[in-house]
Enzyme design. Structure first.
Site, PDB file in Angstrom:
ATOM      1  N   TYR A  55       0.847  -1.190   0.000  1.00 20.00           N
ATOM      2  CA  TYR A  55       0.000   0.000   0.000  1.00 20.00           C
ATOM      3  C   TYR A  55       0.886   1.244   0.000  1.00 20.00           C
ATOM      4  CZ  TYR A  55      -3.710  -3.239   1.573  1.00 20.00           C
ATOM      5  OH  TYR A  55      -4.602  -4.284   1.689  1.00 20.00           O
ATOM      6  N   HIS A 123      -0.474 -12.219   2.008  1.00 21.71           N
ATOM      7  CA  HIS A 123      -1.438 -11.410   1.253  1.00 21.71           C
ATOM      8  C   HIS A 123      -2.066 -12.216   0.116  1.00 21.71           C
ATOM      9  CE1 HIS A 123      -2.183  -6.899   0.101  1.00 21.71           C
ATOM     10  NE2 HIS A 123      -3.286  -7.603   0.156  1.00 21.71           N
ATOM     11  N   SER A 202     -13.451  -4.752   2.815  1.00 17.98           N
ATOM     12  CA  SER A 202     -14.482  -4.164   1.942  1.00 17.98           C
ATOM     13  C   SER A 202     -15.896  -4.518   2.400  1.00 17.98           C
ATOM     14  CB  SER A 202     -14.274  -4.589   0.484  1.00 17.98           C
ATOM     15  OG  SER A 202     -13.097  -4.026  -0.039  1.00 17.98           O
ATOM     16  N   PRO A 203     -16.203  -4.377   3.703  1.00 20.56           N
ATOM     17  CA  PRO A 203     -17.550  -4.711   4.163  1.00 20.56           C
ATOM     18  C   PRO A 203     -18.606  -3.739   3.640  1.00 20.56           C
ATOM     19  CG  PRO A 203     -16.333  -3.626   5.906  1.00 20.56           C
ATOM     20  CD  PRO A 203     -15.347  -3.877   4.802  1.00 20.56           C
ATOM     21  N   ARG A 206     -16.429  -1.461  -1.040  1.00 23.17           N
ATOM     22  CA  ARG A 206     -15.569  -0.345  -1.462  1.00 23.17           C
ATOM     23  C   ARG A 206     -16.285   1.004  -1.373  1.00 23.17           C
ATOM     24  NH1 ARG A 206     -14.213  -4.923  -3.485  1.00 23.17           N
ATOM     25  NH2 ARG A 206     -12.013  -5.481  -3.530  1.00 23.17           N
TER      26      ARG A 206
END
Length: 326
Positions: A55, A123, A202-203, A206
């Site tokens: 990131y 990951h 991503s609950p 997004r």
């Protein structure tokens, strides 16, 4: 403070903070605001911070490291390794070799400015490296005290079993929202059989499962979501109708749409910790209030009927990320 949930043997708050968008992928970066956002999360008890070495090409870990100085003992710090980026934004590879695992961990520790990582995820699992090699390397880092708990991201049931047989896996991170429910068939039951917690990224799909969008113009020109199929012009308006269908129910519950969506994820089980992303302190505040929203079985049923996963237009990942799922 937020109530605790168990991810294997790791105690975590009922909601965490996905930090990815604070350094990349969500338009222009404002590091001062990003630090305020993380500090507000910690003040509210949202003390599980989720980052990864890719990131911002390491900048996100550096940001998180600055944010937790003086508060390290209050934080469940999670990061990830295994995805390798190139200068081509559409090109990624994976690496799970033992030497790479150790090197990645050392680099993350330096960027974070800490002596251990609470939860260290693979990951993406490297198909060219035996999973047992990757897990043995992680077991070595645990033995040295550099890692406390091990996690997997986007793993299959078979991979979860193989990894857990080498070293205990505390958490599996995968996308889980009202609109993304694929893991319910096999991944979630496998985790529960083995006593592994689930971290839902991503609950809010997004961010689209909220009141934050009305048109695609609400996205910055360089926002990565513009490449996501669910935000594609031919799908976006259709998906917004599914969001609009939740608004009346949200008002009945004294909540916002995103709080309703988060509460739905939280209701999947006491072993589930959602980690919504947030780029502003006020977004963290709104998300955190969802922890205290209790939904009845009838309300949960109505949410699923009003906004069913099968009605969503577009796959959950863009082409580049989808290629990394085997």
């Amino acid at each position: 403070m937020l109530p605790a949930r168990a991810l294997g043997t790791l105690a975590a708050p009922a909601q965490g903070l996905g930090c990815m968008g604070l350094s990349e992928f969500r338009g222009p970066v404002d590091e001062r605001r990003a630090l305020r956002t993380v500090h507000r999360a910690l003040d509210l008890g949202v003390t599980m911070l989720d980052t990864a070495d890719i990131y911002g090409r390491g900048r996100n870990e550096e940001l998180v490291g600055r944010a937790v100085r003086g508060r390290r003992d209050r934080v469940v710090l999670s990061t990830k390794f295994g995805i390798v980026r190139t200068d081509d934004p559409n090109e990624r590879s994976v690496n799970g070799r033992a030497d790479y695992v150790r090197r990645s961990c050392e680099q993350s520790l330096r960027r974070l400015g800490v002596d251990h990582i609470d939860l260290y995820y693979v990951h993406r699992i490297d198909p060219a490296t035996p999973l047992e090699e990757t897990m043995l390397a992680l077991a070595g880092l645990v033995a040295e005290g550099k890692v406390r708990h091990v996690g997997l991201s986007e793993a299959s049931p078979e991979e979860i079993r193989r990894a857990h047989a080498v070293h205990p896996v505390s958490a599996v991170q995968s996308e889980w929202s009202l609109w993304s429910r694929e893991l319910e068939a096999e991944v979630a039951p496998t985790c529960r059989e083995l006593g592994i917690g689930i971290v839902a990224f991503s609950p809010l799909a997004r961010g689209i499962l909220s009141d934050g969008f009305r048109t695609l113009d609400d996205l910055a020109a360089d926002d990565d979501r513009r490449r996501n199929p669910r935000f594609a012009e031919q799908n976006f308006d259709r998906n917004l109708l599914l969001v609009a269908a939740l608004r009346d129910l949200a008002r009945e519950c004294g909540a916002t749409v995103n709080q309703l969506a988060l509460a739905w994820v939280q209701a999947r089980g006491a072993d589930v910790v959602p980690i919504p992303g947030a780029e502003r302190p006020e977004h963290v505040e709104e998300n955190a209030r969802a922890v205290h929203l209790s939904l009845s079985s009838d309300e949960l049923r109505r949410i699923e009927e009003l906004s069913p996963a099968e009605a969503v237009a577009g796959f959950r990942l863009d082409r580049c990320r989808a290629q990394m799922l085997r």
